[in-house]
Write a protein that holds these residues in place. Structure first.
Motif, PDB file in Angstrom:
ATOM      1  N   GLU A   5       7.095   7.218  -7.445  1.00 54.75           N
ATOM      2  CA  GLU A   5       6.441   8.250  -6.627  1.00 54.75           C
ATOM      3  C   GLU A   5       7.425   8.862  -5.638  1.00 54.75           C
ATOM      4  O   GLU A   5       7.410  10.086  -5.407  1.00 54.75           O
ATOM      5  N   LEU A   6       8.289   8.040  -5.038  1.00 55.23           N
ATOM      6  CA  LEU A   6       9.287   8.576  -4.115  1.00 55.23           C
ATOM      7  C   LEU A   6      10.276   9.482  -4.828  1.00 55.23           C
ATOM      8  O   LEU A   6      10.693  10.517  -4.291  1.00 55.23           O
TER       9      LEU A   6
ATOM     10  N   ASP B 123       2.922  16.599   0.511  1.00 52.28           N
ATOM     11  CA  ASP B 123       1.577  16.607  -0.065  1.00 52.28           C
ATOM     12  C   ASP B 123       1.379  15.384  -0.954  1.00 52.28           C
ATOM     13  O   ASP B 123       0.331  14.722  -0.920  1.00 52.28           O
ATOM     14  N   LEU B 124       2.403  15.076  -1.758  1.00 51.72           N
ATOM     15  CA  LEU B 124       2.320  13.935  -2.662  1.00 51.72           C
ATOM     16  C   LEU B 124       2.337  12.606  -1.910  1.00 51.72           C
ATOM     17  O   LEU B 124       1.658  11.650  -2.304  1.00 51.72           O
ATOM     18  N   LEU B 125       3.122  12.546  -0.845  1.00 43.98           N
ATOM     19  CA  LEU B 125       3.306  11.295  -0.111  1.00 43.98           C
ATOM     20  C   LEU B 125       2.191  11.010   0.879  1.00 43.98           C
ATOM     21  O   LEU B 125       1.998   9.860   1.297  1.00 43.98           O
ATOM     22  N   ALA B 126       1.418  12.028   1.239  1.00 42.58           N
ATOM     23  CA  ALA B 126       0.456  11.910   2.339  1.00 42.58           C
ATOM     24  C   ALA B 126      -0.467  10.699   2.253  1.00 42.58           C
ATOM     25  O   ALA B 126      -0.652   9.995   3.258  1.00 42.58           O
TER      26      ALA B 126
ATOM     27  N   VAL C  60       0.104  20.768  14.124  1.00 39.74           N
ATOM     28  CA  VAL C  60       0.636  21.780  13.208  1.00 39.74           C
ATOM     29  C   VAL C  60       1.493  21.098  12.156  1.00 39.74           C
ATOM     30  O   VAL C  60       2.336  20.252  12.488  1.00 39.74           O
ATOM     31  N   ASP C  61       1.302  21.469  10.894  1.00 45.24           N
ATOM     32  CA  ASP C  61       2.136  20.947   9.824  1.00 45.24           C
ATOM     33  C   ASP C  61       2.076  21.914   8.652  1.00 45.24           C
ATOM     34  O   ASP C  61       1.090  22.641   8.477  1.00 45.24           O
ATOM     35  N   ARG C  62       3.151  21.922   7.838  1.00 44.50           N
ATOM     36  CA  ARG C  62       3.177  22.768   6.644  1.00 44.50           C
ATOM     37  C   ARG C  62       2.415  22.142   5.488  1.00 44.50           C
ATOM     38  O   ARG C  62       2.008  22.841   4.562  1.00 44.50           O
ATOM     39  N   SER C  63       2.265  20.841   5.495  1.00 52.96           N
ATOM     40  CA  SER C  63       1.694  20.130   4.359  1.00 52.96           C
ATOM     41  C   SER C  63       0.178  20.013   4.484  1.00 52.96           C
ATOM     42  O   SER C  63      -0.331  19.370   5.401  1.00 52.96           O
TER      43      SER C  63
ATOM     44  N   GLN D 244       0.810  -1.217   0.000  1.00 50.87           N
ATOM     45  CA  GLN D 244       0.000   0.000   0.000  1.00 50.87           C
ATOM     46  C   GLN D 244       0.850   1.277   0.000  1.00 50.87           C
ATOM     47  O   GLN D 244       0.331   2.384  -0.078  1.00 50.87           O
ATOM     48  N   GLY D 245       2.164   1.122   0.095  1.00 52.46           N
ATOM     49  CA  GLY D 245       3.056   2.268   0.160  1.00 52.46           C
ATOM     50  C   GLY D 245       3.347   2.862  -1.207  1.00 52.46           C
ATOM     51  O   GLY D 245       2.859   2.376  -2.237  1.00 52.46           O
ATOM     52  N   PRO D 246       4.168   3.909  -1.244  1.00 48.96           N
ATOM     53  CA  PRO D 246       4.476   4.565  -2.519  1.00 48.96           C
ATOM     54  C   PRO D 246       5.397   3.716  -3.378  1.00 48.96           C
ATOM     55  O   PRO D 246       6.165   2.895  -2.886  1.00 48.96           O
TER      56      PRO D 246
END
Length: 259
Positions: free
Chosen positions: A11-12, A25-28, A84-87, A5-7
């Motif tokens: 994608e990485l 954002d892409l990895l979330a 708190v997070d930037r993504s 189920q991982g990237p």
């Protein structure tokens, strides 16, 4: 290393060629199925170690990612949890981890809080900050805590010199430095720049009273030298510190609340 189920490797690679914010954002959507997520055994051990050090009515998770640490904060007694997070992508996933948590999109180096929390934690995020950035992060964490409040985060023991993990972390950091020398924007993710000695020194320099406790990690093999595999750094804002007005989010300085 990764679950189905991982990237994918592609994608990485796409993530690594973007910024930290865009990369996450892409990895979330698949992040929780990667080895980059803090293992539950560490989160649970942190919650046990915090037991009795509170009360922690109001708790802050710095760089909360997908919200994996929220359960540990609840187990430690927190009634109000703020992540708190930037993504934005990571926060969208975190919204499902604890529907009662408040999510704020903000840069951890410029935290939008003043004296609003009894406890702040961070899990696995410090490799994304260079030394100058960490000074701002520690200063902001101290300001976000009430006098007597506690900043806590686990620090893993370094791999044994010459082991496979040792060379893996060396190779990863070297590859990341080459990538950042050749490609912009940079993607800061260094695993070797934040050992326990540095963590203690930087927290003390920010005005915290610093201590550590060993974390019991059932299910993980012990180190051959008998040392703990992980320690929990405890950095307490002195109770006689200059007081700022208590509250949650006054003086937000650019933070964006995520419903």
């Amino acid at each position: 290393m990764f679950s189905p189920q991982g990237p994918t490797a592609r994608e990485l690679a796409a993530q690594a060629l973007t910024s930290v914010e865009r990369g996450y954002d892409l990895l979330a959507p698949t992040f929780d199925h990667t080895p980059f997520r803090t293992p539950d055994v560490v989160l649970e051990a942190t919650a046990r170690a915090l037991d009795g050090l509170g009360p922690f009515d109001d708790a802050l998770d710095l760089c909360c990612g997908t919200g994996a640490g929220f359960a540990a904060l609840r187990a430690a007694g927190a009634r109000r949890v703020v992540g708190v997070d930037r993504s934005a992508g990571m926060l969208a996933v975190a919204a499902g981890a604890d529907p009662g948590a408040t999510l704020v999109r903000a840069d951890a180096r410029v935290l939008p809080f003043r004296a609003g929390f009894d406890l702040a934690v961070s899990f696995g995020a410090f490799g994304h900050f260079l030394a100058d950035d960490r000074r701002a992060l520690f200063a902001g964490a101290r300001a976000a805590l009430r006098p007597g409040g506690l900043l806590a985060f686990p620090v893993a023991a370094p791999p044994r010199v010459g082991s496979a993990a040792y060379w893996l972390t060396w190779g990863f950091d070297a590859a990341m430095r080459v990538r950042n020398a050749l490609w912009h924007p940079p993607f800061v993710m260094y695993y070797r720049t934040f050992p326990l000695s540095v963590a203690r020194a930087e927290a003390a320099a920010a005005g915290f009273s610093v201590g550590t406790v060993p974390l019991p990690l059932p299910g993980l093999p012990g180190r051959p030298d008998g040392a703990p595999r992980c320690r929990l750094l405890l950095a307490r804002r002195p109770p006689d510190a200059d007081r700022a007005p208590a509250g949650g989010v006054p003086g937000r300085r650019g933070g964006t609340r995520v419903p």
